[in-house]
Design an enzyme around this catalytic site. Structure first.
Site, mmCIF file in Angstrom:
data_model
loop_
_atom_site.group_PDB
_atom_site.id
_atom_site.type_symbol
_atom_site.label_atom_id
_atom_site.label_comp_id
_atom_site.label_asym_id
_atom_site.label_seq_id
_atom_site.Cartn_x
_atom_site.Cartn_y
_atom_site.Cartn_z
ATOM 1 N N SER A 118 0.863 -1.180 0.000
ATOM 2 C CA SER A 118 0.000 0.000 0.000
ATOM 3 C C SER A 118 0.901 1.232 0.000
ATOM 4 C CB SER A 118 -0.922 -0.010 1.218
ATOM 5 O OG SER A 118 -0.184 0.028 2.417
ATOM 6 N N HIS B 46 -3.526 -5.996 2.547
ATOM 7 C CA HIS B 46 -2.576 -6.999 3.036
ATOM 8 C C HIS B 46 -3.216 -8.373 3.210
ATOM 9 C CE1 HIS B 46 0.432 -3.885 4.866
ATOM 10 N NE2 HIS B 46 0.390 -3.865 3.560
ATOM 11 N N GLU C 273 -4.667 -2.627 9.342
ATOM 12 C CA GLU C 273 -3.948 -3.200 10.485
ATOM 13 C C GLU C 273 -4.609 -2.912 11.824
ATOM 14 O OE1 GLU C 273 0.115 -1.771 10.181
ATOM 15 O OE2 GLU C 273 0.080 -2.098 8.011
ATOM 16 N N GLU D 162 1.860 -9.590 7.056
ATOM 17 C CA GLU D 162 2.679 -9.179 8.194
ATOM 18 C C GLU D 162 2.502 -10.092 9.400
ATOM 19 O OE1 GLU D 162 1.897 -4.999 8.726
ATOM 20 O OE2 GLU D 162 2.918 -4.490 6.850
ATOM 21 N N ASP E 224 -3.986 0.974 11.753
ATOM 22 C CA ASP E 224 -3.535 1.604 10.510
ATOM 23 C C ASP E 224 -4.654 1.392 9.499
ATOM 24 O OD1 ASP E 224 -2.416 2.628 8.245
ATOM 25 O OD2 ASP E 224 -0.737 1.215 8.123
ATOM 26 N N GLU F 169 -3.254 5.466 12.287
ATOM 27 C CA GLU F 169 -2.348 5.807 11.186
ATOM 28 C C GLU F 169 -3.146 5.975 9.896
ATOM 29 O OE1 GLU F 169 0.886 3.036 10.984
ATOM 30 O OE2 GLU F 169 1.120 3.266 8.828
ATOM 31 N N ASP G 151 1.648 8.177 7.376
ATOM 32 C CA ASP G 151 2.519 7.225 6.661
ATOM 33 C C ASP G 151 2.511 7.609 5.176
ATOM 34 O OD1 ASP G 151 3.698 5.049 5.394
ATOM 35 O OD2 ASP G 151 2.138 3.620 5.897
ATOM 36 N N LYS H 71 9.826 4.970 7.191
ATOM 37 C CA LYS H 71 10.170 3.837 6.327
ATOM 38 C C LYS H 71 11.307 4.285 5.415
ATOM 39 C CE LYS H 71 5.483 1.869 5.815
ATOM 40 N NZ LYS H 71 4.253 2.001 5.009
ATOM 41 N N HIS I 284 8.728 -1.405 9.314
ATOM 42 C CA HIS I 284 8.987 -2.369 8.251
ATOM 43 C C HIS I 284 8.102 -2.051 7.041
ATOM 44 C CE1 HIS I 284 5.349 -5.099 9.489
ATOM 45 N NE2 HIS I 284 5.049 -3.818 9.482
ATOM 46 N N LYS J 214 7.111 -0.525 14.375
ATOM 47 C CA LYS J 214 6.019 -1.312 13.815
ATOM 48 C C LYS J 214 6.655 -2.385 12.945
ATOM 49 C CE LYS J 214 2.909 -0.136 10.405
ATOM 50 N NZ LYS J 214 1.694 0.427 9.800
HETATM 51 P P1 PGA Z 1 3.085 -1.369 3.105
HETATM 52 O O1 PGA Z 1 2.192 -1.323 4.419
HETATM 53 O O2 PGA Z 1 4.449 -1.776 3.483
HETATM 54 O O3 PGA Z 1 2.361 -2.355 2.238
HETATM 55 O O4 PGA Z 1 3.040 0.026 2.536
HETATM 56 C C1 PGA Z 1 2.643 -0.894 5.642
HETATM 57 C C2 PGA Z 1 1.881 0.314 6.121
HETATM 58 O O5 PGA Z 1 0.967 0.823 5.462
HETATM 59 O O6 PGA Z 1 2.203 0.818 7.202
HETATM 60 ZN ZN ZN Z 2 0.621 2.518 6.989
#
Ligand code: PGA
Ligand code: ZN
Length: 425
Positions: A42, A155, A164, A205, A242, A285, A312, A337, A365, A388
């Site tokens: 995503s 996911h 999430e 995840e 999230d 998030e 994010d 990230k 991650h 996370k």
């Molecule tokens: P992604 O998801 O690594 O698929 O972007 C993680 C997140 O959205 O925090």
């Molecule tokens: Zn996110």
């Protein structure tokens, strides 16, 4: 003087079986190190570019041979012979070599792999751990984890819209105790799901991906699991979400397919206000989409002094975009990230900016991961206070938790700040 002698990248596979880059650095003194870059699903649209070959004859177009080639030619030529200990200089060379703002030429997967491997080789050359190299004597905060134990959205192939549902073991005195409680809750949750006839298949995840009837049911089940495992929700264990709401946009509105509801920004904010009243939620998030800055402003007005609001897709670890958010009073935390921005130095720049402005930082991650535990060291080095990195299942997630356990043992004096993380001043 030690210098960079050799740089080499090759294609390997990530936790979803898609190609990614492994980069190896060898220094003139014979010390070497390697790093593997992660990959998101995503992804925010302002993220740095992940270069894929788009050759449909290999890995359905997802090959990274071109990015590897960029490392092995252009980048290797530019960096060979340089001092590995000058991380910001090296990272700046990578940025200039690319010439774009988002690594659209070399690929952020190419540059980040090099940046990570150089940091690790430097730590190895000094015979100190990576967290110590990146953070110095000040690196001592074990992060409070956000464990993604129920997966939905992009996911998982289930009916849950939010991406999430996470637990945060805030009410413990150490990382290892918090992790133990979380791992116990995860096993109890599995049993509850199984006993109530749900599938216990897991998402990318490591969280479960059951077909539940709406977006509140996962919270209810998690609360049940927390209690059944012998812990107190809201005190020892809190909930974080999230929503990854950029993925929910349909015709300019938020579409909750699981509940067959279409909401505008204000209605979605109200939906969150109700959730926060009802449940021990400490963090949301990407509650609004990356383009919905007006919605974000409203969300921050309504909930910004009550809970953590994490950007994010909104901030994509980009200091420039974060600065705009700070100027406009949007969100109060940033997800970190490294592959969203492309080098370790730029990642650290975003963290510094956040910390100067009282925005919380959560090291993170990606949904596509590897056995590389770089972010565990990185979280401690920068004292982000939160991390996370998935549920307590799947080795690519456990690699990070296990590394944190290892570091906790290694540090004679560490701190775990879960209890004060969300205390109001
Ligand atoms: P992604 O998801 O690594 O698929 O972007 C993680 C997140 O959205 O925090
Ligand atoms: Zn996110």
């Amino acid at each position: 003087m030690v210098y960079i002698k050799n740089i080499y990248a090759q294609e390997v596979l990530d936790s979803r079986g898609n190609p990614t880059i492994q980069t190896c650095i060898t220094l003139s003194n014979g010390i070497s190190a390697s790093a593997i870059v992660p990959s998101g699903a995503s992804t925010g649209k302002r993220e740095a570019l992940e270069l894929r070959d788009n050759d449909q004859n290999r890995y359905l177009g997802k090959g990274v041979l071109q990015a590897c080639n960029n490392v092995n030619t252009t980048i290797a030529e530019a960096l060979t012979g340089l001092n590995p200990f000058d991380q910001s200089k090296i990272d700046n060379i990578l940025l200039e070599l690319d010439g774009s703002k988002n690594y659209s030429n070399l690929g952020a997967n190419a540059t980040l792999g090099v940046s990570m491997a150089i940091a690790r080789a430097s730590a190895n050359a000094l015979n100190i751990p990576l967290y110590r190299y990146l953070g110095g004597a000040n690196a001592l905060t074990l992060p409070t984890p956000m464990l993604n134990i129920i997966n939905g959205g992009s996911h998982a192939d289930n009916t849950v819209d939010f991406q999430e549902y996470m637990i945060m073991p805030t009410g413990f005195d150490s990382f290892s105790e918090g992790l133990r409680a979380s791992a116990e809750i995860y096993q109890v949750l599995k049993k509850i799901l199984k006993d109530s006839g749900h599938i216990t298949a897991i998402g990318d995840e490591g969280g479960f991906a059951p077909n539940l009837k709406n977006n509140e049911e996962p919270i209810e089940i998690i609360l049940k699991a927390i209690q059944k495992a012998g812990y107190r929700p809201g005190e020892q264990i809190n909930i974080a979400l999230d929503v990854a709401s950029s993925e929910l946009i349909k015709d300019g509105k938020y579409y909750l397919a699981g509940e067959n509801k279409t909401l505008n920004s204000a209605e979605l904010v109200e939906y969150y206000e109700n959730l926060v009243k009802k449940y021990p939620i400490v963090s949301i998030e990407d509650g609004l989409s990356e383009d919905d800055w007006d919605g974000w402003r409203l969300l921050t007005q309504k909930l910004g002094d009550k809970i953590q609001l994490v950007g994010d897709d909104l901030f994509v670890t980009n200091a420039e975009i974060l600065q705009k958010g700070i100027d406009q009073n949007i969100a109060n935390a940033i997800l970190i990230k490294p592959n969203q921005i492309g080098t370790i130095s730029q990642t650290m720049q975003a963290i510094r900016l956040a910390q100067r402005n009282n925005y919380k930082c959560i090291m993170s991650h990606r949904s596509g991961e590897s056995e590389d535990s770089f972010i565990a060291d990185f979280a401690i080095a920068l004292n982000t206070g939160e991390i996370k990195t998935g549920s307590t299942a799947r080795s690519e997630r456990m690699a990070k938790y296990n590394r944190l356990l290892e570091i906790e043992k290694e540090l004679t004096k560490s701190e775990y700040i879960g209890k004060t993380l969300f205390k109001k001043a």
